[in-house]
Scaffold this active site. Structure first.
Site, short mmCIF file in Angstrom:
data_model
loop_
_atom_site.label_atom_id
_atom_site.label_comp_id
_atom_site.label_asym_id
_atom_site.label_seq_id
_atom_site.Cartn_x
_atom_site.Cartn_y
_atom_site.Cartn_z
N GLU A 2 9.65 9.43 -22.50
CA GLU A 2 8.84 10.75 -22.71
C GLU A 2 9.64 11.89 -23.03
O GLU A 2 9.24 12.74 -24.12
CB GLU A 2 8.42 11.19 -21.38
CG GLU A 2 7.44 12.51 -21.52
CD GLU A 2 7.14 13.32 -20.26
OE1 GLU A 2 7.09 14.59 -19.96
OE2 GLU A 2 6.98 12.63 -19.28
N SER A 13 2.91 6.01 -10.83
CA SER A 13 2.89 4.59 -11.63
C SER A 13 2.85 3.46 -10.58
O SER A 13 3.18 2.42 -10.89
CB SER A 13 4.01 4.33 -12.75
OG SER A 13 5.09 4.63 -11.96
N SER A 30 11.15 4.55 -12.43
CA SER A 30 10.11 5.65 -12.33
C SER A 30 10.79 6.84 -11.99
O SER A 30 11.04 7.16 -10.82
CB SER A 30 9.21 5.28 -11.56
OG SER A 30 8.15 6.43 -11.44
N HIS A 68 15.03 9.19 -21.16
CA HIS A 68 13.74 8.95 -20.69
C HIS A 68 13.00 8.93 -22.06
O HIS A 68 12.92 9.78 -22.91
CB HIS A 68 12.92 9.89 -19.50
CG HIS A 68 11.74 9.57 -19.05
ND1 HIS A 68 10.60 9.51 -19.69
CD2 HIS A 68 11.64 8.94 -17.94
CE1 HIS A 68 9.92 8.98 -18.83
NE2 HIS A 68 10.56 8.68 -17.65
#
Length: 282
Positions: free
Chosen positions: A127, A266, A222, A125
């Site tokens: 992040e 999101s 997501s 990911h």
């Protein structure tokens, strides 16, 4: 049929802020091209809309030319990439979620003495890539307690436990408790899971226990949306994760009396409303 929408469904503060900054650049062009590094949020419908407005998405920072605008997405980027962009005089618009930025700085400060970062999150990911780039003393990323158990921890060594901001807080607290019970290592536990994530997951659990079926709306890529579907399924409630109303098996759902709906951080309100309309048409 009764359709119940979770109060926390849809955009979180960080996503809303990122899109507002991008909208400002698009709405007031200054002659400089606008780039984003990877998807600004994990929702294909939103990305398509920005592409139609001339926003260019690239995955390699080297593809952003000097003098161009680049919007740093809500997930953040690695410190090395940010430094390389600044060195090439790229115009940076930082839309990193404040919760993610706080986690980055907490990791940097708490690993300054060389403690190893143990990060609960998805290894691939964006992040997570940004978070571990702030670790000063090495890091290990794991997605489950079983995976962590397979990582050798050195007695007497100091570790720093943190999590991707959208991870399941219940699971994280269980992992922290297990590490604290070892006694042969020192573990500093950082509170990096976003409160909005906790609230969204808690509400999804509660709603799932009071309906016959759950629909989770949001991009398949997501992470926080996938986890919503996971926590709902863990309650034993039938669940369907969809990106758009077209993917709903409406004929099958007509037999349920109460259907709950939630959505990832999101997911645009328009997509949620379309799902609600589809269900209410039954």
């Amino acid at each position: 049929m009764e359709v119940i929408l979770a109060e926390t469904a849809g955009f979180c503060m960080g996503v809303d802020m990122a899109l507002t900054k991008l909208d400002h650049l698009v709405g007031e062009p200054d002659g400089h091209p606008i780039y984003i590094l990877g998807p600004i949020i994990h929702n294909p419908q939103v990305l398509k809309r920005y592409a139609e407005k001339g926003v260019v998405m690239v995955h390699d920072p080297a593809e952003v030319p000097a003098g161009a605008h680049v919007v740093i997405r809500a997930h953040g980027i690695t410190r090395q990439v940010e430094e390389s962009l600044r060195a090439r005089n790229v115009l940076i618009k930082d839309a990193t979620c404040p919760r993610v930025k706080k986690a980055q700085l907490l990791i940097e400060r708490n690993t300054a003495d060389g403690g190893e970062l143990l990060l609960y999150g998805e290894a691939d990911h964006p992040e997570v890539a940004g978070l571990v780039s702030y670790a000063q003393g090495g890091h290990f990323v794991f997605g489950s307690s079983e995976e962590l158990a397979g990582h050798a921890l050195t007695p007497g060594k100091r570790y720093v436990l943190a999590a991707q901001t959208t991870q399941d807080r219940v699971q994280f607290e269980s992992i922290a408790k297990d590490l604290a019970g070892r006694g042969d290592i020192e573990v500093a536990v950082l509170e990096t899971i976003c409160d909005a994530t906790k609230l969204r997951q808690t509400e999804a659990r509660d709603l799932a226990q009071n309906v016959d079926f759950m629909v989770v709306v949001g991009g398949y890529n997501s992470g926080n949306t996938r986890r919503l579907a996971q926590v709902v399924s863990e309650q034993g409630t039938p669940c369907k994760h969809v990106e758009t109303v077209d993917e709903l098996p409406l004929d099958e759902l007509a037999r349920y009396k109460r259907i709950g709906v939630t959505a990832g951080a999101s997911t645009p309100r328009l997509l949620i409303d379309e799902v609600l309309a589809g269900l209410e048409s039954l």
